[in-house]
Scaffold this motif. Structure first.
Motif, PDB file in Angstrom:
ATOM      1  N   ARG A 148     -33.046  33.180 -20.551  1.00 44.95           N
ATOM      2  CA  ARG A 148     -32.746  33.404 -21.849  1.00 44.95           C
ATOM      3  C   ARG A 148     -31.394  34.223 -21.714  1.00 44.95           C
ATOM      4  O   ARG A 148     -31.420  35.232 -21.024  1.00 44.95           O
ATOM      5  CB  ARG A 148     -33.656  33.844 -22.409  1.00 44.95           C
ATOM      6  CG  ARG A 148     -33.167  34.684 -23.923  1.00 44.95           C
ATOM      7  CD  ARG A 148     -34.395  35.573 -24.503  1.00 44.95           C
ATOM      8  NE  ARG A 148     -33.873  35.897 -25.960  1.00 44.95           N
ATOM      9  CZ  ARG A 148     -34.864  36.791 -26.810  1.00 44.95           C
ATOM     10  NH1 ARG A 148     -35.869  37.533 -26.090  1.00 44.95           N
ATOM     11  NH2 ARG A 148     -34.213  37.267 -27.919  1.00 44.95           N
ATOM     12  N   TRP A 149     -30.386  33.755 -22.235  1.00 43.86           N
ATOM     13  CA  TRP A 149     -29.116  34.476 -22.110  1.00 43.86           C
ATOM     14  C   TRP A 149     -28.650  35.063 -23.652  1.00 43.86           C
ATOM     15  O   TRP A 149     -28.858  33.880 -24.513  1.00 43.86           O
ATOM     16  CB  TRP A 149     -27.865  33.673 -21.517  1.00 43.86           C
ATOM     17  CG  TRP A 149     -28.123  33.456 -20.234  1.00 43.86           C
ATOM     18  CD1 TRP A 149     -29.040  32.759 -19.402  1.00 43.86           C
ATOM     19  CD2 TRP A 149     -27.176  34.096 -19.089  1.00 43.86           C
ATOM     20  NE1 TRP A 149     -28.661  32.938 -18.208  1.00 43.86           N
ATOM     21  CE2 TRP A 149     -27.555  33.512 -17.928  1.00 43.86           C
ATOM     22  CE3 TRP A 149     -25.896  35.087 -19.308  1.00 43.86           C
ATOM     23  CZ2 TRP A 149     -26.966  34.026 -16.779  1.00 43.86           C
ATOM     24  CZ3 TRP A 149     -25.448  35.279 -18.123  1.00 43.86           C
ATOM     25  CH2 TRP A 149     -26.084  34.853 -17.070  1.00 43.86           C
ATOM     26  N   ILE A 150     -28.183  36.063 -23.976  1.00 45.90           N
ATOM     27  CA  ILE A 150     -27.918  36.523 -25.181  1.00 45.90           C
ATOM     28  C   ILE A 150     -26.212  37.070 -24.983  1.00 45.90           C
ATOM     29  O   ILE A 150     -26.041  37.635 -24.204  1.00 45.90           O
ATOM     30  CB  ILE A 150     -28.574  37.901 -25.596  1.00 45.90           C
ATOM     31  CG1 ILE A 150     -29.978  37.409 -25.705  1.00 45.90           C
ATOM     32  CG2 ILE A 150     -28.049  38.284 -26.778  1.00 45.90           C
ATOM     33  CD1 ILE A 150     -31.051  38.533 -26.004  1.00 45.90           C
ATOM     34  N   ASP A 163     -28.212  33.336 -28.887  1.00 51.11           N
ATOM     35  CA  ASP A 163     -29.266  33.720 -28.244  1.00 51.11           C
ATOM     36  C   ASP A 163     -30.197  32.602 -27.589  1.00 51.11           C
ATOM     37  O   ASP A 163     -30.565  31.627 -28.415  1.00 51.11           O
ATOM     38  CB  ASP A 163     -30.441  34.434 -28.955  1.00 51.11           C
ATOM     39  CG  ASP A 163     -31.625  34.950 -28.291  1.00 51.11           C
ATOM     40  OD1 ASP A 163     -31.708  34.808 -27.067  1.00 51.11           O
ATOM     41  OD2 ASP A 163     -32.387  35.775 -29.010  1.00 51.11           O
ATOM     42  N   THR A 164     -29.526  31.965 -26.389  1.00 51.29           N
ATOM     43  CA  THR A 164     -29.858  30.566 -25.922  1.00 51.29           C
ATOM     44  C   THR A 164     -31.032  30.852 -24.746  1.00 51.29           C
ATOM     45  O   THR A 164     -31.045  31.555 -23.852  1.00 51.29           O
ATOM     46  CB  THR A 164     -28.700  30.275 -25.523  1.00 51.29           C
ATOM     47  OG1 THR A 164     -27.381  30.153 -26.382  1.00 51.29           O
ATOM     48  CG2 THR A 164     -28.767  28.696 -24.907  1.00 51.29           C
ATOM     49  N   ARG A 165     -31.964  29.880 -25.373  1.00 51.15           N
ATOM     50  CA  ARG A 165     -32.873  29.608 -24.169  1.00 51.15           C
ATOM     51  C   ARG A 165     -32.467  28.269 -23.457  1.00 51.15           C
ATOM     52  O   ARG A 165     -32.424  27.318 -24.041  1.00 51.15           O
ATOM     53  CB  ARG A 165     -34.317  29.533 -24.785  1.00 51.15           C
ATOM     54  CG  ARG A 165     -35.025  30.766 -25.338  1.00 51.15           C
ATOM     55  CD  ARG A 165     -34.528  31.621 -26.256  1.00 51.15           C
ATOM     56  NE  ARG A 165     -35.453  32.574 -26.653  1.00 51.15           N
ATOM     57  CZ  ARG A 165     -35.159  33.276 -27.924  1.00 51.15           C
ATOM     58  NH1 ARG A 165     -34.199  32.762 -28.797  1.00 51.15           N
ATOM     59  NH2 ARG A 165     -35.961  34.111 -28.544  1.00 51.15           N
ATOM     60  N   PHE A 166     -32.697  28.639 -22.251  1.00 55.25           N
ATOM     61  CA  PHE A 166     -32.205  27.601 -21.190  1.00 55.25           C
ATOM     62  C   PHE A 166     -33.499  26.905 -20.587  1.00 55.25           C
ATOM     63  O   PHE A 166     -34.507  27.560 -20.231  1.00 55.25           O
ATOM     64  CB  PHE A 166     -31.297  27.780 -20.041  1.00 55.25           C
ATOM     65  CG  PHE A 166     -29.942  28.167 -20.540  1.00 55.25           C
ATOM     66  CD1 PHE A 166     -28.962  27.267 -20.203  1.00 55.25           C
ATOM     67  CD2 PHE A 166     -29.606  29.560 -21.036  1.00 55.25           C
ATOM     68  CE1 PHE A 166     -27.574  27.446 -20.752  1.00 55.25           C
ATOM     69  CE2 PHE A 166     -28.252  29.794 -21.394  1.00 55.25           C
ATOM     70  CZ  PHE A 166     -27.374  28.929 -21.397  1.00 55.25           C
ATOM     71  N   LEU A 239     -28.858  39.996 -21.035  1.00 54.28           N
ATOM     72  CA  LEU A 239     -27.881  40.506 -22.089  1.00 54.28           C
ATOM     73  C   LEU A 239     -26.891  41.070 -21.208  1.00 54.28           C
ATOM     74  O   LEU A 239     -26.854  42.237 -20.630  1.00 54.28           O
ATOM     75  CB  LEU A 239     -28.525  41.249 -23.044  1.00 54.28           C
ATOM     76  CG  LEU A 239     -27.590  42.274 -23.921  1.00 54.28           C
ATOM     77  CD1 LEU A 239     -26.556  40.955 -24.824  1.00 54.28           C
ATOM     78  CD2 LEU A 239     -28.279  43.013 -25.104  1.00 54.28           C
ATOM     79  N   PRO A 240     -25.650  40.497 -20.870  1.00 56.39           N
ATOM     80  CA  PRO A 240     -24.594  40.881 -19.869  1.00 56.39           C
ATOM     81  C   PRO A 240     -24.045  42.357 -20.710  1.00 56.39           C
ATOM     82  O   PRO A 240     -24.054  42.325 -21.735  1.00 56.39           O
ATOM     83  CB  PRO A 240     -23.740  39.901 -19.828  1.00 56.39           C
ATOM     84  CG  PRO A 240     -24.403  38.527 -20.179  1.00 56.39           C
ATOM     85  CD  PRO A 240     -25.355  39.084 -21.197  1.00 56.39           C
TER      86      PRO A 240
END
Length: 290
Positions: A148-150, A163-166, A239-240
Protein backbone atom coordinates in the motif's frame (compact mmCIF):
# COMPACT_ATOMS: atom_id res chain seq x y z
CA UNK A 1 -5.29 4.39 7.62
CA UNK A 2 -3.71 1.79 9.86
CA UNK A 3 -1.29 2.38 12.68
CA UNK A 4 1.79 1.82 10.55
CA UNK A 5 1.76 5.41 9.41
CA UNK A 6 0.29 8.71 10.49
CA UNK A 7 -2.98 9.85 8.94
CA UNK A 8 -3.03 12.72 6.51
CA UNK A 9 -5.25 15.61 7.50
CA UNK A 10 -8.77 15.73 6.10
CA UNK A 11 -7.96 18.34 3.48
CA UNK A 12 -5.03 16.25 2.27
CA UNK A 13 -6.97 12.99 2.17
CA UNK A 14 -5.78 10.96 -0.84
CA UNK A 15 -8.21 9.15 -3.12
CA UNK A 16 -8.44 5.34 -2.99
CA UNK A 17 -6.92 3.56 -5.97
CA UNK A 18 -5.88 0.03 -6.94
CA UNK A 19 -3.08 -1.22 -9.18
CA UNK A 20 -2.07 -4.64 -10.49
CA UNK A 21 1.50 -5.85 -10.82
CA UNK A 22 1.03 -8.48 -13.53
CA UNK A 23 3.68 -11.19 -13.62
CA UNK A 24 4.73 -14.01 -15.92
CA UNK A 25 7.71 -16.33 -16.25
CA UNK A 26 9.90 -15.53 -19.26
CA UNK A 27 13.11 -16.97 -20.72
CA UNK A 28 15.21 -14.96 -18.26
CA UNK A 29 12.97 -15.42 -15.25
CA UNK A 30 10.21 -13.35 -13.72
CA UNK A 31 8.83 -10.61 -15.98
CA UNK A 32 6.54 -7.73 -15.06
CA UNK A 33 4.10 -5.77 -17.21
CA UNK A 34 4.71 -2.04 -17.63
CA UNK A 35 2.52 0.25 -19.72
CA UNK A 36 3.09 3.81 -20.85
CA UNK A 37 0.38 6.30 -19.98
CA UNK A 38 -0.77 8.51 -22.82
CA UNK A 39 1.43 11.59 -23.07
CA UNK A 40 -1.64 13.82 -22.77
CA UNK A 41 -2.86 12.18 -19.55
CA UNK A 42 -3.38 14.65 -16.73
CA UNK A 43 -1.80 12.28 -14.22
CA UNK A 44 1.62 10.72 -14.95
CA UNK A 45 1.39 11.39 -18.68
CA UNK A 46 4.13 9.59 -20.63
CA UNK A 47 5.34 7.53 -17.67
CA UNK A 48 5.44 3.74 -17.45
CA UNK A 49 3.24 2.29 -14.73
CA UNK A 50 1.52 -0.86 -13.55
CA UNK A 51 -2.13 -0.97 -14.73
CA UNK A 52 -4.36 0.77 -12.20
CA UNK A 53 -6.69 3.62 -11.40
CA UNK A 54 -9.18 5.19 -9.02
CA UNK A 55 -11.82 3.25 -7.10
CA UNK A 56 -15.36 4.00 -8.30
CA UNK A 57 -18.49 4.17 -6.13
CA UNK A 58 -20.02 1.17 -7.94
CA UNK A 59 -17.04 -1.00 -6.94
CA UNK A 60 -18.44 -1.19 -3.38
CA UNK A 61 -22.05 -1.98 -4.40
CA UNK A 62 -23.55 -5.04 -2.60
CA UNK A 63 -24.89 -6.12 -6.00
CA UNK A 64 -21.38 -7.42 -6.74
CA UNK A 65 -21.80 -10.32 -4.29
CA UNK A 66 -22.94 -13.01 -6.79
CA UNK A 67 -20.19 -11.98 -9.21
CA UNK A 68 -17.30 -12.57 -6.79
CA UNK A 69 -15.64 -15.87 -5.94
CA UNK A 70 -15.08 -14.70 -2.34
CA UNK A 71 -17.45 -12.95 0.10
CA UNK A 72 -16.60 -9.29 0.69
CA UNK A 73 -16.00 -9.90 4.40
CA UNK A 74 -13.30 -12.45 3.58
CA UNK A 75 -11.52 -10.00 1.29
CA UNK A 76 -10.57 -7.87 4.30
CA UNK A 77 -8.32 -10.63 5.69
CA UNK A 78 -5.43 -10.61 3.17
CA UNK A 79 -5.43 -6.80 3.08
CA UNK A 80 -4.73 -6.83 6.85
CA UNK A 81 -6.21 -3.39 7.47
CA UNK A 82 -8.62 -3.54 10.43
CA UNK A 83 -10.15 -0.17 9.54
CA UNK A 84 -11.32 -1.37 6.12
CA UNK A 85 -14.97 -2.37 5.83
CA UNK A 86 -15.96 -5.36 3.66
CA UNK A 87 -17.40 -2.92 1.10
CA UNK A 88 -14.12 -1.01 0.93
CA UNK A 89 -12.11 -4.21 0.56
CA UNK A 90 -14.44 -5.41 -2.19
CA UNK A 91 -14.09 -2.08 -4.00
CA UNK A 92 -10.30 -2.38 -4.10
CA UNK A 93 -10.41 -5.87 -5.62
CA UNK A 94 -13.09 -4.91 -8.13
CA UNK A 95 -11.24 -1.75 -9.16
CA UNK A 96 -7.97 -3.64 -9.58
CA UNK A 97 -9.59 -6.23 -11.84
CA UNK A 98 -11.44 -3.58 -13.83
CA UNK A 99 -8.34 -1.49 -14.48
CA UNK A 100 -6.35 -4.56 -15.52
CA UNK A 101 -9.05 -5.39 -18.05
CA UNK A 102 -9.50 -1.86 -19.39
CA UNK A 103 -5.81 -0.98 -19.67
CA UNK A 104 -4.15 -4.33 -20.43
CA UNK A 105 -6.98 -6.50 -21.78
CA UNK A 106 -6.43 -9.21 -19.15
CA UNK A 107 -9.63 -10.58 -17.60
CA UNK A 108 -9.40 -12.29 -14.20
CA UNK A 109 -12.64 -14.23 -14.60
CA UNK A 110 -13.68 -17.84 -14.07
CA UNK A 111 -14.56 -18.46 -17.73
CA UNK A 112 -12.23 -16.29 -19.86
CA UNK A 113 -13.42 -17.89 -23.09
CA UNK A 114 -16.82 -16.25 -22.55
CA UNK A 115 -15.16 -12.88 -22.16
CA UNK A 116 -13.11 -13.00 -25.35
CA UNK A 117 -14.15 -10.39 -27.85
CA UNK A 118 -15.80 -8.17 -25.24
CA UNK A 119 -14.99 -4.48 -25.78
CA UNK A 120 -12.69 -3.11 -23.08
CA UNK A 121 -14.47 0.18 -22.47
CA UNK A 122 -16.73 -0.38 -19.49
CA UNK A 123 -18.05 3.17 -19.57
CA UNK A 124 -21.01 2.48 -21.88
CA UNK A 125 -22.45 -0.63 -20.21
CA UNK A 126 -20.64 -0.71 -16.88
CA UNK A 127 -18.06 -3.17 -15.57
CA UNK A 128 -20.54 -5.14 -13.47
CA UNK A 129 -23.09 -5.32 -16.27
CA UNK A 130 -20.40 -6.56 -18.66
CA UNK A 131 -19.66 -9.52 -16.40
CA UNK A 132 -23.35 -10.29 -15.95
CA UNK A 133 -23.87 -10.26 -19.73
CA UNK A 134 -20.93 -12.62 -20.24
CA UNK A 135 -22.04 -14.95 -17.43
CA UNK A 136 -18.71 -14.87 -15.59
CA UNK A 137 -17.47 -14.11 -12.07
CA UNK A 138 -14.40 -12.20 -10.96
CA UNK A 139 -11.54 -14.32 -9.61
CA UNK A 140 -10.61 -12.23 -6.60
CA UNK A 141 -8.33 -15.07 -5.50
CA UNK A 142 -6.20 -14.31 -8.57
CA UNK A 143 -5.25 -11.02 -6.89
CA UNK A 144 -2.82 -11.08 -3.97
CA UNK A 145 -2.34 -7.92 -1.86
CA UNK A 146 1.27 -6.81 -2.10
CA UNK A 147 1.71 -3.29 -0.74
CA UNK A 148 0.00 0.00 0.00
CA UNK A 149 1.47 3.32 -1.10
CA UNK A 150 0.21 6.73 0.00
CA UNK A 151 1.38 9.74 -1.99
CA UNK A 152 3.53 12.05 0.20
CA UNK A 153 1.84 15.09 1.68
CA UNK A 154 4.13 17.20 -0.51
CA UNK A 155 4.25 15.15 -3.74
CA UNK A 156 7.74 15.43 -5.26
CA UNK A 157 6.49 15.32 -8.86
CA UNK A 158 3.35 17.43 -8.45
CA UNK A 159 0.83 14.60 -8.81
CA UNK A 160 -2.54 14.35 -7.05
CA UNK A 161 -2.53 12.27 -3.88
CA UNK A 162 -3.63 8.64 -3.97
CA UNK A 163 -3.91 5.84 -1.45
CA UNK A 164 -3.11 2.87 -3.68
CA UNK A 165 -3.24 -0.81 -2.90
CA UNK A 166 -0.99 -2.84 -5.18
CA UNK A 167 -1.93 -6.43 -5.97
CA UNK A 168 0.14 -9.16 -7.59
CA UNK A 169 -1.51 -11.21 -10.34
CA UNK A 170 -0.23 -13.93 -12.64
CA UNK A 171 -0.91 -13.72 -16.35
CA UNK A 172 -3.63 -16.35 -16.95
CA UNK A 173 -2.73 -19.34 -19.10
CA UNK A 174 -3.16 -18.37 -22.73
CA UNK A 175 -3.58 -14.73 -21.71
CA UNK A 176 -2.18 -11.80 -23.65
CA UNK A 177 -1.63 -8.24 -22.46
CA UNK A 178 -1.88 -5.25 -24.77
CA UNK A 179 -2.43 -1.52 -24.35
CA UNK A 180 -5.76 0.07 -25.23
CA UNK A 181 -4.24 2.91 -27.31
CA UNK A 182 -6.42 5.35 -25.36
CA UNK A 183 -5.14 5.48 -21.80
CA UNK A 184 -2.03 3.42 -22.53
CA UNK A 185 0.19 3.68 -25.61
CA UNK A 186 2.88 1.03 -25.11
CA UNK A 187 3.23 -2.36 -23.43
CA UNK A 188 6.48 -3.90 -22.17
CA UNK A 189 7.29 -7.22 -20.54
CA UNK A 190 10.65 -6.90 -18.80
CA UNK A 191 12.53 -8.54 -16.00
CA UNK A 192 12.73 -6.15 -13.04
CA UNK A 193 16.44 -5.61 -13.61
CA UNK A 194 15.89 -4.92 -17.32
CA UNK A 195 13.24 -2.33 -16.45
CA UNK A 196 15.57 -0.59 -14.01
CA UNK A 197 18.38 -0.69 -16.57
CA UNK A 198 16.15 0.95 -19.18
CA UNK A 199 15.17 3.58 -16.62
CA UNK A 200 18.82 4.19 -15.82
CA UNK A 201 19.57 4.59 -19.53
CA UNK A 202 16.71 7.14 -19.71
CA UNK A 203 14.80 4.98 -22.18
CA UNK A 204 11.68 4.84 -20.00
CA UNK A 205 10.35 7.02 -17.19
CA UNK A 206 9.16 5.53 -13.89
CA UNK A 207 8.03 6.88 -10.52
CA UNK A 208 9.16 5.74 -7.06
CA UNK A 209 6.42 3.14 -6.30
CA UNK A 210 7.26 1.37 -9.55
CA UNK A 211 10.99 1.76 -9.00
CA UNK A 212 10.88 0.36 -5.49
CA UNK A 213 8.51 -2.39 -6.57
CA UNK A 214 10.87 -3.45 -9.34
CA UNK A 215 13.79 -3.41 -6.91
CA UNK A 216 11.83 -5.79 -4.67
CA UNK A 217 10.75 -8.07 -7.51
CA UNK A 218 14.35 -8.29 -8.72
CA UNK A 219 15.00 -10.48 -5.69
CA UNK A 220 12.69 -13.22 -7.04
CA UNK A 221 13.75 -15.69 -9.71
CA UNK A 222 10.24 -16.60 -10.79
CA UNK A 223 6.57 -15.86 -10.31
CA UNK A 224 6.10 -18.62 -7.76
CA UNK A 225 8.71 -17.05 -5.49
CA UNK A 226 7.12 -13.58 -5.57
CA UNK A 227 3.62 -15.04 -5.14
CA UNK A 228 4.66 -17.07 -2.10
CA UNK A 229 6.47 -14.12 -0.52
CA UNK A 230 3.36 -11.94 -0.80
CA UNK A 231 1.30 -14.65 0.87
CA UNK A 232 3.55 -14.80 3.92
CA UNK A 233 3.72 -11.15 4.89
CA UNK A 234 1.45 -8.32 5.88
CA UNK A 235 1.31 -5.87 2.96
CA UNK A 236 3.52 -2.97 4.05
CA UNK A 237 2.07 0.54 4.17
CA UNK A 238 4.47 3.12 2.76
CA UNK A 239 3.98 6.84 3.27
CA UNK A 240 7.19 8.38 1.88
CA UNK A 241 8.66 11.49 3.45
CA UNK A 242 10.10 14.21 1.24
CA UNK A 243 12.98 16.37 2.42
CA UNK A 244 15.52 18.89 1.19
CA UNK A 245 19.05 17.59 0.79
CA UNK A 246 21.44 20.46 0.19
CA UNK A 247 18.95 22.27 -1.98
CA UNK A 248 17.95 19.12 -3.88
CA UNK A 249 14.75 17.13 -3.48
CA UNK A 250 14.92 13.72 -1.84
CA UNK A 251 12.52 11.10 -0.54
CA UNK A 252 12.86 8.45 2.15
CA UNK A 253 11.03 5.30 3.20
CA UNK A 254 10.34 3.38 6.43
CA UNK A 255 13.59 2.26 8.00
CA UNK A 256 15.53 5.35 6.97
CA UNK A 257 17.00 7.53 9.71
CA UNK A 258 14.89 10.48 8.50
CA UNK A 259 11.61 8.56 8.38
CA UNK A 260 9.29 8.48 11.42
CA UNK A 261 8.69 4.73 10.95
CA UNK A 262 11.87 3.02 12.08
CA UNK A 263 11.08 -0.50 10.86
CA UNK A 264 12.18 -1.15 7.28
CA UNK A 265 9.23 -2.00 5.01
CA UNK A 266 11.01 -2.77 1.73
CA UNK A 267 14.27 -4.18 0.42
CA UNK A 268 16.46 -1.86 -1.60
CA UNK A 269 17.38 1.76 -0.88
CA UNK A 270 15.66 3.60 1.98
CA UNK A 271 16.07 6.97 0.28
CA UNK A 272 16.21 8.36 -3.26
CA UNK A 273 17.45 11.69 -4.52
CA UNK A 274 16.32 13.81 -7.46
CA UNK A 275 19.16 14.00 -9.98
CA UNK A 276 18.85 15.28 -13.52
CA UNK A 277 15.08 15.10 -13.53
CA UNK A 278 14.70 11.64 -12.02
CA UNK A 279 14.97 9.72 -8.75
CA UNK A 280 17.92 7.44 -8.11
CA UNK A 281 19.63 5.70 -5.17
CA UNK A 282 22.41 7.60 -3.44
CA UNK A 283 24.89 4.84 -4.27
CA UNK A 284 24.14 4.48 -7.97
CA UNK A 285 22.45 1.80 -10.04
CA UNK A 286 23.51 -1.14 -7.88
CA UNK A 287 21.83 0.60 -4.95
CA UNK A 288 18.54 -0.83 -6.21
CA UNK A 289 19.72 -4.32 -5.30
CA UNK A 290 21.53 -3.84 -1.97
Amino acid sequence: MNDRTSDPTAEECPRAAASVVLLRDGPQGLEVLLQRRHAQSRVLGGLYVFPGGKVDDDDADPAWAPLLDTPAAALTVPLAEPALSPAQAQALYVAAARELWEEAGVALVDAPERFSGVARDAAALGWRQMLVAAGVRLRTQALRPWSRWITPRRPPVGTPRFDTRFFLARLPAGGHASHDAREMTDTLWLTPRQALQRYWAREIELIPPQLMGLAELARHADVASAWAAAAHRTPPCILPETFDDGGERAICYPGDARHPVRERALPGPTRLRWVGGRFEPYDGFEGWFR
